[in-house]
Design a protein around this motif. Structure first.
Motif, PDB file in Angstrom:
ATOM      1  N   ILE A 177       3.069  11.791  -2.304  1.00  0.00           N
ATOM      2  CA  ILE A 177       2.350  11.185  -2.332  1.00  0.00           C
ATOM      3  C   ILE A 177       1.302  12.038  -1.313  1.00  0.00           C
ATOM      4  CG2 ILE A 177       2.514   9.477   0.038  1.00  0.00           C
ATOM      5  CD1 ILE A 177       5.785   9.601  -0.289  1.00  0.00           C
ATOM      6  N   TRP A 186      -6.050  -4.346  -7.979  1.00  0.00           N
ATOM      7  CA  TRP A 186      -5.386  -3.625  -8.364  1.00  0.00           C
ATOM      8  C   TRP A 186      -4.975  -4.275  -9.825  1.00  0.00           C
ATOM      9  CZ3 TRP A 186      -1.780  -1.067  -5.745  1.00  0.00           C
ATOM     10  CH2 TRP A 186      -1.483  -0.814  -4.662  1.00  0.00           C
ATOM     11  N   LEU A 212      -2.344   0.980 -11.400  1.00  0.00           N
ATOM     12  CA  LEU A 212      -1.530   1.651 -10.024  1.00  0.00           C
ATOM     13  C   LEU A 212      -2.737   2.753 -10.069  1.00  0.00           C
ATOM     14  CD1 LEU A 212       2.081   1.536 -10.482  1.00  0.00           C
ATOM     15  CD2 LEU A 212       0.920   0.585  -8.492  1.00  0.00           C
ATOM     16  N   THR A 229      -3.314   5.700   0.428  1.00  0.00           N
ATOM     17  CA  THR A 229      -1.889   6.499   0.134  1.00  0.00           C
ATOM     18  C   THR A 229      -1.293   6.164  -1.566  1.00  0.00           C
ATOM     19  OG1 THR A 229      -1.360   5.979   1.928  1.00  0.00           O
ATOM     20  CG2 THR A 229       0.695   6.415   0.042  1.00  0.00           C
ATOM     21  N   TRP A 249       0.624  -1.371   0.177  1.00  0.00           N
ATOM     22  CA  TRP A 249      -0.475  -0.197  -0.097  1.00  0.00           C
ATOM     23  C   TRP A 249       0.954   1.533   0.225  1.00  0.00           C
ATOM     24  CZ3 TRP A 249      -3.861  -1.897  -1.734  1.00  0.00           C
ATOM     25  CH2 TRP A 249      -4.802  -3.517  -1.372  1.00  0.00           C
ATOM     26  N   PHE A 250       2.445   0.806   0.479  1.00  0.00           N
ATOM     27  CA  PHE A 250       3.130   2.396   0.172  1.00  0.00           C
ATOM     28  C   PHE A 250       4.229   2.222  -0.636  1.00  0.00           C
ATOM     29  CE2 PHE A 250       1.386   1.677   3.897  1.00  0.00           C
ATOM     30  CZ  PHE A 250       0.763   2.408   4.592  1.00  0.00           C
ATOM     31  N   THR A 251       5.246   1.253  -1.061  1.00  0.00           N
ATOM     32  CA  THR A 251       6.174   1.597  -2.287  1.00  0.00           C
ATOM     33  C   THR A 251       5.710   1.289  -3.509  1.00  0.00           C
ATOM     34  OG1 THR A 251       6.725  -0.558  -0.556  1.00  0.00           O
ATOM     35  CG2 THR A 251       8.313  -0.338  -2.398  1.00  0.00           C
ATOM     36  N   PRO A 252       4.821   0.690  -3.514  1.00  0.00           N
ATOM     37  CA  PRO A 252       4.151   1.344  -5.519  1.00  0.00           C
ATOM     38  C   PRO A 252       4.221   2.196  -5.755  1.00  0.00           C
ATOM     39  CG  PRO A 252       2.743  -1.067  -4.841  1.00  0.00           C
ATOM     40  CD  PRO A 252       3.872   0.015  -3.423  1.00  0.00           C
ATOM     41  N   PHE A 253       3.985   3.568  -3.862  1.00  0.00           N
ATOM     42  CA  PHE A 253       3.825   5.070  -4.985  1.00  0.00           C
ATOM     43  C   PHE A 253       5.185   5.095  -4.702  1.00  0.00           C
ATOM     44  CE2 PHE A 253      -0.392   2.797  -3.710  1.00  0.00           C
ATOM     45  CZ  PHE A 253      -0.921   2.672  -4.694  1.00  0.00           C
ATOM     46  N   ASN A 254       6.023   5.021  -4.764  1.00  0.00           N
ATOM     47  CA  ASN A 254       7.198   5.502  -3.840  1.00  0.00           C
ATOM     48  C   ASN A 254       7.058   6.415  -2.468  1.00  0.00           C
ATOM     49  OD1 ASN A 254       8.534   4.465  -6.380  1.00  0.00           O
ATOM     50  ND2 ASN A 254       7.988   6.249  -7.690  1.00  0.00           N
ATOM     51  N   ALA A 255       6.195   5.811  -1.829  1.00  0.00           N
ATOM     52  CA  ALA A 255       6.913   6.013  -0.120  1.00  0.00           C
ATOM     53  C   ALA A 255       7.384   5.111   0.493  1.00  0.00           C
ATOM     54  CB  ALA A 255       4.942   5.961  -0.032  1.00  0.00           C
ATOM     55  N   ARG A 294       8.402   1.144 -10.753  1.00  0.00           N
ATOM     56  CA  ARG A 294       8.086   1.500  -9.754  1.00  0.00           C
ATOM     57  C   ARG A 294       7.959   0.151  -9.227  1.00  0.00           C
ATOM     58  NH1 ARG A 294       4.128   5.727  -7.764  1.00  0.00           N
ATOM     59  NH2 ARG A 294       3.993   7.139  -9.660  1.00  0.00           N
ATOM     60  N   ILE A 295       8.449  -0.209  -7.836  1.00  0.00           N
ATOM     61  CA  ILE A 295       8.145  -1.442  -7.574  1.00  0.00           C
ATOM     62  C   ILE A 295       6.294  -2.334  -7.199  1.00  0.00           C
ATOM     63  CG2 ILE A 295       9.260  -3.164  -5.547  1.00  0.00           C
ATOM     64  CD1 ILE A 295      11.043  -0.854  -4.955  1.00  0.00           C
ATOM     65  N   LEU A 296       6.171  -3.428  -7.505  1.00  0.00           N
ATOM     66  CA  LEU A 296       4.667  -3.648  -7.791  1.00  0.00           C
ATOM     67  C   LEU A 296       4.437  -4.436  -6.541  1.00  0.00           C
ATOM     68  CD1 LEU A 296       4.622  -3.614 -11.621  1.00  0.00           C
ATOM     69  CD2 LEU A 296       3.872  -1.890 -10.007  1.00  0.00           C
ATOM     70  N   PRO A 297       3.036  -4.429  -6.967  1.00  0.00           N
ATOM     71  CA  PRO A 297       2.369  -5.412  -5.446  1.00  0.00           C
ATOM     72  C   PRO A 297       2.337  -7.179  -5.962  1.00  0.00           C
ATOM     73  CG  PRO A 297       0.488  -4.212  -6.423  1.00  0.00           C
ATOM     74  CD  PRO A 297       1.923  -3.115  -6.978  1.00  0.00           C
ATOM     75  N   ASN A 348      -0.344   9.138  -5.165  1.00  0.00           N
ATOM     76  CA  ASN A 348       0.299   9.642  -5.544  1.00  0.00           C
ATOM     77  C   ASN A 348      -0.502  11.325  -6.489  1.00  0.00           C
ATOM     78  OD1 ASN A 348       3.243   7.843  -6.823  1.00  0.00           O
ATOM     79  ND2 ASN A 348       3.501   8.708  -4.890  1.00  0.00           N
ATOM     80  N   TYR A 390       8.495  14.662  -5.473  1.00  0.00           N
ATOM     81  CA  TYR A 390       6.954  14.132  -5.676  1.00  0.00           C
ATOM     82  C   TYR A 390       6.041  14.475  -4.981  1.00  0.00           C
ATOM     83  CZ  TYR A 390       8.903   9.782  -4.013  1.00  0.00           C
ATOM     84  OH  TYR A 390       9.952   8.971  -3.504  1.00  0.00           O
TER      85      TYR A 390
END
Lengths: 386, 134
Positions: B84, B18, B127, B98, A141-147, B5-8, B100, B82
């Motif tokens: 958040i 997703w 996303l 959460t 819930w955070f990393t994919p949004f670069n948080a 991006r690092i994906l789920p 962008n 950017y």
């Protein structure tokens, strides 16, 4: 002394530094030796071990020494042990030990937190960095949004205070300035250079409103607290510090679904578990891995109203060593280093015993609060010298 | 934000969420018994423990509850700054994402701003990012 109570007895701390060469097991041993010596206990009297978060295999520098390994390495005959991430934050390991000794599961429990993140980053062959092709669990819930960082997550709570309650950078700065001023009087502090308001205000931003000086930095160290049962307190030679109350409340275990960080319900619950009141407290040692967390804790514990934390610390006098409520007298995590929660309880005990040296607060303090955690995690301990 | 991006990692609980953007719609899990929205998605209602839960389309609009402008380059190639933000989702009381805020200057973002979802596809993942409603 009460046989039914739990006490913090010996405390210890290793060398605190960055990129230390000494192994994390030996740093842990250094802190244990200091704690045993202070308490007048031998390792054979230790029958419990408690730590947060236990060995972290995926991210070894974060927690290289698990309870299992420590028990085996030091020949401890443990009747009770715990090493878990899924507790109410770092000092939850101390709260759990208190419950263990109060229920007769153990007599003297070594509680420890060993961090080795700076050394690990400098030796990637030995401590491989965290590699992730995909993320799951709460990270998704955070990393994919670069948080990526708790700095981002905490910053969002701080920004809400900025916009809703008028928290200013000058108010936020008081946590960092106070930490750095107190760290100058702590021979073991990681950062021993003064910080001015001008330097703070011109620092680069990490994640608004948090700048570089609002964030702690990777540290190598081990901190130990021995929790002892009241029934065997006469085996201990140092002044016992009673765990008078504790709380660790989670309403939603999430960094973004919860309206308030867990410190708020935890602070309220702490006072439900005791007859003491905020006005009885002589000093507070409150988690400040990010400066805003200490402001949130001051509100959560009822030292001021919600939203008033910034104005409460304004100018810095109230929270200084000679102020009405000295805060983070050892330098907090922004000055003393990222000891990750345990530094706050260690310092509360130092102050209640009057052993703070140049940073010792006046007026014979008897009651202190140590708190750890941010976001969905929180533990508060009310500590008393009877 | 040019770095990938690092994906789920998709599983039976989160796949609908997703991949929801494939048809341009944002969905959240909702309890068919008591109407509570369930996020993060799990096969049980946190309000009444019913297992009768199903994805439901929402309007795709929301309000910025809080935000931060990130300046730290956490990964090589990550373009900064950017925004958040934590967005309160219209029609799904108590649910926040959460995310962008894209398509505007970082200085243009404020708490209370109205926003609309815009999906960014990377591989099998859509996303849910948000942009300000003009």
């Amino acid at each position: 002394m009460s046989a039914m109570d739990a006490y913090i007895t010996g405390i210890g701390q290793s060398e605190v530094g960055m990129r230390l060469q000494r192994s994390p097991l030996l740093l842990t041993l250094d802190a244990i030796r200091e704690a045993l010596t202070e308490a007048g206990l031998g390792i054979a009297q230790i029958d419990g071990v408690s730590t947060y978060p236990g060995r972290s295999a995926a991210y070894l520098g974060f927690s290289p020494i698990g309870a299992d390994e420590l028990i085996d390495a030091l020949g401890i005959r443990a009747r009770w042990h715990l090493g878990s991430l899924e507790i109410s934050s770092q000092l939850g390991a101390v709260a759990a030990a208190a419950m263990a000794v109060r229920t007769g599961q153990a007599r003297h429990v070594i509680c420890y937190r060993t961090v080795y993140e700076a050394a690990a980053m400098s030796r990637p062959e030995e401590y491989p960095p965290l590699r992730r092709d995909r993320v799951d669990g709460y990270s998704q819930w955070f990393t994919p949004f670069n948080a990526f960082s708790a700095a981002n997550w905490t910053a969002q709570y701080a920004m809400r205070h900025v916009k809703r309650f008028g928290l200013t950078r000058e108010q936020l700065a008081q946590i960092a300035l106070n930490d750095r001023a107190n760290a100058l009087k702590n021979p073991r502090a990681l950062v021993r250079e003064p910080l001015t308001m001008e330097q703070y205000l011109s620092a680069r931003m990490i994640s608004t409103p948090l700048c570089l000086y609002d964030c702690d930095r990777y540290t190598d160290a081990s901190t130990v607290l021995i929790v002892s049962a009241g029934a065997v307190i006469d085996e201990v030679k140092c002044t016992p510090i009673r765990i008078a109350a504790m709380a660790g409340t989670v309403e939603r275990h999430s960094w973004d679904q919860a309206e308030w960080m867990a410190c708020y319900p935890t602070g309220a619950d702490l006072w439900k578990n005791t007859d003491y009141k905020p006005s009885d407290v002589d000093t507070v040692q409150l988690y400040d891995g990010f400066s805003f967390q200490a402001i949130a804790w001051l509100e959560a514990l009822g030292f001021c109203a919600v939203g008033e934390g910034g104005r409460y610390v304004e100018g810095g006098k109230r929270i200084a060593l000679d102020g009405e409520l000295p805060l983070n007298t050892f330098g907090g995590q922004l000055g003393a280093g990222r000891l990750h929660g345990f530094g706050f309880a260690h310092e509360a005990v130092v102050q209640l015993r009057g052993l703070g040296g140049k940073r010792q607060i006046a007026h014979d303090p008897k009651i202190a609060i140590a708190a750890s955690g941010g976001g969905p995690l929180a533990t508060a301990l009310l500590l008393a010298r009877d | 934000m040019s770095a990938p991006r690092i994906l789920p990692r998709l599983d039976s609980d989160n796949r609908f969420f997703w991949t929801s953007g494939a048809d341009g719609q944002l969905r959240f899990l909702r309890c068919l018994e008591c109407a509570t929205f369930i996020h993060p998605p799990r096969p049980v209602c946190r309000g009444c423990l019913s297992e009768k839960v199903a994805p439901q389309v929402v309007a795709g609009t929301g309000t910025i509850d809080t935000y931060t402008v990130n300046y730290q380059q956490w990964q090589p190639g990550l373009e900064v700054p950017y925004v958040i933000a934590r967005v309160a989702i219209d029609g799904a009381p108590g649910v926040f994402l959460t995310t962008n805020i894209v398509g505007c200057a970082v200085e243009a973002v404020e708490i209370g701003d109205r926003v609309r979802v815009t999906f960014e596809q990377q591989g099998d993942v859509y996303l849910p990012l948000f942009e300000k409603i003009a």
